[in-house]
Design an enzyme around this catalytic site. Structure first.
Site, PDB file in Angstrom:
ATOM      1  N   GLY A  21       0.735  -1.409   0.275  1.00 32.52           N
ATOM      2  CA  GLY A  21       0.275   0.152  -0.002  1.00 32.52           C
ATOM      3  C   GLY A  21       0.766   1.357   0.283  1.00 32.52           C
ATOM      4  CG  ASP A  74      -3.134  -0.802   1.944  1.00 32.06           C
ATOM      5  OD1 ASP A  74      -2.618  -0.374   3.107  1.00 32.06           O
ATOM      6  OD2 ASP A  74      -2.889  -1.563   1.767  1.00 32.06           O
ATOM      7  CD  GLU A 153      -7.363 -15.358   0.724  1.00 31.08           C
ATOM      8  OE1 GLU A 153      -9.010 -15.541   0.990  1.00 31.08           O
ATOM      9  OE2 GLU A 153      -6.644 -14.910   1.216  1.00 31.08           O
ATOM     10  CE  LYS A 226      22.247 -14.964  -6.798  1.00 31.27           C
ATOM     11  NZ  LYS A 226      23.015 -15.441  -5.077  1.00 31.27           N
ATOM     12  CB  CYS A 384     -17.662   8.499  16.210  1.00 31.76           C
ATOM     13  SG  CYS A 384     -18.985   8.148  15.513  1.00 31.76           S
ATOM     14  CG  LEU A 385     -18.443   5.380  21.445  1.00 35.05           C
ATOM     15  CD1 LEU A 385     -19.845   4.880  22.026  1.00 35.05           C
ATOM     16  CD2 LEU A 385     -17.428   3.482  21.577  1.00 35.05           C
ATOM     17  CG  HIS A 510     -15.246   8.655  11.462  1.00 32.96           C
ATOM     18  ND1 HIS A 510     -14.817   7.888  12.980  1.00 32.96           N
ATOM     19  CD2 HIS A 510     -16.392   8.229  11.654  1.00 32.96           C
ATOM     20  CE1 HIS A 510     -14.804   6.712  13.278  1.00 32.96           C
ATOM     21  NE2 HIS A 510     -16.590   7.206  12.895  1.00 32.96           N
ATOM     22  CD  GLU A 512     -11.613   9.695  12.728  1.00 33.99           C
ATOM     23  OE1 GLU A 512     -11.611  10.217  13.118  1.00 33.99           O
ATOM     24  OE2 GLU A 512     -12.055   8.044  13.431  1.00 33.99           O
TER      25      GLU A 512
HETATM   26  N1  GLN Z   1     -21.330   2.584  18.096  1.00 35.49           N
HETATM   27  C1  GLN Z   1     -21.695   4.306  17.873  1.00 35.49           C
HETATM   28  C2  GLN Z   1     -22.800   4.269  17.047  1.00 35.49           C
HETATM   29  O1  GLN Z   1     -22.762   3.532  16.626  1.00 35.49           O
HETATM   30  C3  GLN Z   1     -20.353   5.171  17.590  1.00 35.49           C
HETATM   31  C4  GLN Z   1     -19.640   4.494  16.284  1.00 35.49           C
HETATM   32  C5  GLN Z   1     -18.280   5.132  16.235  1.00 35.49           C
HETATM   33  O2  GLN Z   1     -17.830   5.262  16.837  1.00 35.49           O
HETATM   34  N2  GLN Z   1     -17.678   4.617  14.964  1.00 35.49           N
HETATM   35  O3  GLN Z   1     -23.507   5.671  16.484  1.00 35.49           O
END
Ligand code: GLN
Length: 547
Positions: A21, A74, A153, A226, A384-385, A510, A512
Site C-alpha cells: 500500500g 490502505d 484465494e 543477480k 464518534c463514540l 470522523h 481523521e
Molecule cells: N457505536 C456508535 C454508533 O454506532 C459509535 C460508532 C463509532 O464510533 N464509529 O453510533
C-alpha cells in the site's frame, strides 16, 4: 500527458505485510508530483463484501470514503499521500465480485451459460479494475492485489490482470514487491525467495516488469544484477526499498531509486518534468525537526492493535508537523480506567482523545476519563463514540440524569441522551447499513469550532447508527454544553463543545478520514495546538535544522 489510462498492477511475494500500500501510494505520489493524475485501487481476496462487518482485531481500521464505502485501511494511506478522495470503486473484494456475478446470474444475464470462475468472475474483476480508468480522469490507475502470490484465494485476480495485459497492449505494467531476507549468520542478503516468487508468478503467466525489493540492508550492484538476471527484468527495474524511518519517507526513497522514471520509460512517456515535492518535503522537515514535545492520551478498547486507529494516529502526525510539535501517544485501554486510577493515568497528559468504537466493553472507563478531563481543563477531542460518551457523562454529572446512557449500551435507559436514529430501527442487515459517508454540517457562529474551521458549512464523513437525542437539546445548551454543529437536512447534532473549558470538542463524525499530509485536518491541528498550551510535562526541543 497521456490520453489513455495506464494500468499498473502491484503484487506481493514471499510474505505479507511488505507495505504494498505504501509503495503504491508513493509511486502514485511521484507520478502526481510530475503533473499526472493517479488513483489507487485495492483488490482484497477475502469473501466479505467489505471490511465493514470485520472486527478491528481481524482487519485493523475500517476506512470510510466520501461516498460511504467501508474499505480497507490502505485507502486511508492512498488519500493521505495523494490528497484526493477515493470512492466505492477503489476497494473491490472477492465477496463483492461474487455478489455481483450471482445477482446477474439470478437475473438471467448470462443467457443460460454455465457461470464459471473463468470467464465470468475474471470478467467481473476486469470490469471493476477498468471502472476507474473509464472515468477518463486518471492517467494512471494503480491496482494493488491484496495477499501474497501463490495464495489460492488471489488466483482469479492474478488471472484477470494477466488477461488485461493482453487486452490493453502497451498500457499495462506489473510491479512485484518482494522480500530480500538478510541472514546474519553468514552476513548475506538472499535472493532465492524472490526468484521463487517470480517463478510462481510466471506459472500464472505474469512476468513482472519491476521488482521492488524490501530489505533491511542496502542492495549492492551484484545483488541487483543477480536478481535482474534470474527474474528477467532490467537491472534498473530492480528497486531497493529499504526500511524507512517513517512511511512518509518512502516517496523520496522511491524517487532516489528512480521507480517513477522506470515506470514512465516503460510506457514511453517523458521524464523531463522533475517531480515537485516541495510541500511534501516541507511536511517531512517539520515532522522531523519539532521545536517542542507533548504527550497525549488515546483512549480506546483496541489499543493493543494500533492499526485499529490508523487514521487517528496519522492525523496526529500531520497536526504535530503543522505545529512543529512531536506528539507522543500514551495508549490507554478504556477497560483499565476506574475512579481510583484516573488521576494517575491522565493528570500528566497535555490532551486526551477518546476513540470511536462499538458496544459496551470499556464504556464506563471512557466516561470516567471524560469526567476527569472536563473537570481538570485537559484538552479533549471525542470522536464518534467518544463524543457520545461525552454527552452521557455531561447528562449524568452536570444535568443530574444519573441513569443517562446511549441505547446502544442500555436499551432500557429512561434517559436516552444518545439514541438510535429512527431510520436505523427497522434495519436487519449489518453490512453497509450505518449512516455512512459525507454529510453537511452547519456550524454556529461564536463557537469554538467556528473559530477552528473558519467557515459556516463543512462536510465530514460518518460511520454510526446512534445519535444525540434532540429531546435533550435545550437542556444541554442551557447548561454549558453547546450543540455547535447541526446537520441542516435533518437537524442531527454533529458537534458538541463545552463553553467553560480551554478545549473540549466532541464530533459525531470522523475527522481523521479527511486529514492528509498536504491538508492536515483543522480539528486535529487546533487540538494539538491547544495541548501545547497546557504547560504539562512539555519539553522544548533544541534543533538547528529549521527550514
Ligand atoms: N457505536 C456508535 C454508533 O454506532 C459509535 C460508532 C463509532 O464510533 N464509529 O453510533
Amino acid at each position: 500527458m497521456s490520453t489513455t489510462t495506464k494500468y499498473i498492477f502491484v503484487t506481493g511475494g514471499v510474505t505479507s505485510s511488505l507495505g504494498k500500500g505504501i509503495v503504491s501510494a508513493s509511486l502514485a505520489n511521484l507520478l502526481q508530483a510530475r503533473g499526472h493524475t493517479a488513483t489507487i485501487q485495492k483488490l482484497d481476496p477475502y469473501i466479505n463484501v467489505d471490511p465493514g462487518t470485520l472486527n478491528p482485531y481481524e482487519h485493523g481500521e475500517c476506512f470510510v470514503t466520501e461516498d460511504g464505502a467501508e474499505t480497507d485501511l490502505d485507502l486511508g494511506h492512498y488519500e493521505r499521500f495523494l490528497n484526493t478522495p477515493t470512492s466505492q470503486e477503489n476497494n473491490v473484494t472477492t465477496g463483492k465480485i461474487y455478489q455481483s456475478v450471482i445477482e446477474k446470474e439470478r437475473k438471467g444475464a448470462y443467457l443460460g451459460k454455465t457461470v464459471q470462475v473463468i470467464p465470468h468472475i475474471t470478467n467481473e474483476i476486469k470490469d471493476h479494475i477498468q471502472l476507474l480508468g473509464k472515468k477518463g480522469t486518471f492517467d494512471f490507475v494503480i491496482t494493488e492485489i491484496g495477499g501474497t502470490v501463490g495464495d489460492i484465494e488471489s488466483l482469479p485476480f492474478v488471472e484477470a490482470i494477466r488477461q488485461l495485459n493482453w487486452e490493453l497492449p502497451n498500457n499495462v505494467l506489473f510491479i512485484h514487491l518482494t522480500l530480500i531476507p538478510y541472514l546474519s549468520a553468514t552476513g548475506e542478503l538472499k535472493t532465492k525467495p524472490t526468484q521463487h516468487s517470480v517463478k510462481t508468478l510466471l506459472e500464472y503467466g505474469v512476468q513482472p516488469d519491476i521488482l521492488v525489493c524490501r530489505t533491511e540492508h542496502p542492495l549492492n550492484e551484484d545483488i541487483k544484477v543477480k536478481i535482474a538476471r534470474f527474474c528477467n527484468v532490467d537491472k534498473e527495474a530492480v528497486i531497493e526499498s529499504i526500511n524507512a524511518e517513517t512511511i512518509y519517507d518512502v516517496p523520496l526513497l522511491m524517487q532516489s531509486e528512480k521507480l517513477d522514471q522506470v515506470v514512465l520509460n516503460h510506457f514511453g512517456m517523458s521524464t523531463d518534468q522533475e517531480p515537485d515535492l516541495s510541500k511534501w518535503k516541507n511536511f517531512l522537515n517539520n515532522h522531523k525537526n519539532p521545536n517542542q514535545k507533548v504527550e497525549i492520551g488515546l483512549i480506546g478498547k483496541y489499543v493493543e492493535l494500533k492499526d485499529s486507529y490508523k487514521s487517528i494516529v496519522e492525523s496526529i502526525i500531520h497536526a504535530g508537523a503543522k505545529n512543529r510539535t512531536q506528539v507522543a501517544i500514551k495508549w490507554i485501554h478504556s477497560e483499565d480506567i476506574n475512579d481510583k486510577n484516573v488521576s494517575d493515568t491522565l493528570a500528566n497528559l497535555s490532551g486526551v482523545i477518546v476513540a470511536p468504537g462499538f458496544g459496551e466493553r470499556g464504556i464506563e472507563g471512557k466516561i470516567i476519563a471524560i469526567k476527569y478531563v472536563r473537570e481538570n481543563n485537559i484538552p479533549f477531542l471525542g470522536i464518534c463514540l467518544g463524543m457520545q460518551c461525552a454527552v452521557v457523562e455531561f447528562a449524568r454529572n452536570v444535568l443530574g440524569y444519573s441513569d443517562a446512557h446511549s441505547t446502544e449500551i442500555n436499551p432500557k435507559t429512561p434517559s436516552a441522551v444518545i439514541d438510535m436514529m429512527a431510520e436505523q430501527k427497522t434495519i436487519e442487515n449489518m453490512g453497509g447499513t450505518m449512516r455512512l459517508g459525507s454529510y453537511p454540517c452547519e456550524i454556529k457562529e461564536d463557537s469554538k469550532v467556528h473559530e477552528i474551521y473558519n467557515c459556516k458549512t463543512i462536510t465530514e464523513r460518518h460511520r454510526h447508527r446512534f445519535e444525540f437525542n434532540n429531546a435533550f437539546i435545550d437542556e444541554f445548551n442551557n447548561n454549558g454544553m453547546t450543540t455547535s454543529g447541526i446537520n441542516p437536512d435533518n437537524n442531527l447534532v454533529e458537534i458538541i463543545e463545552l463553553n467553560n473549558h480551554p478545549w473540549f470538542v466532541g464530533v459525531q463524525f470522523h475527522p481523521e478520514y479527511k486529514s492528509t499530509v498536504i491538508n492536515p485536518h483543522p480539528l486535529f491541528v487546533n487540538f494539538i495546538s491547544a495541548t501545547t498550551k497546557t504547560n504539562k510535562n512539555q519539553e522544548t526541543l533544541v534543533n538547528d535544522q529549521h527550514a
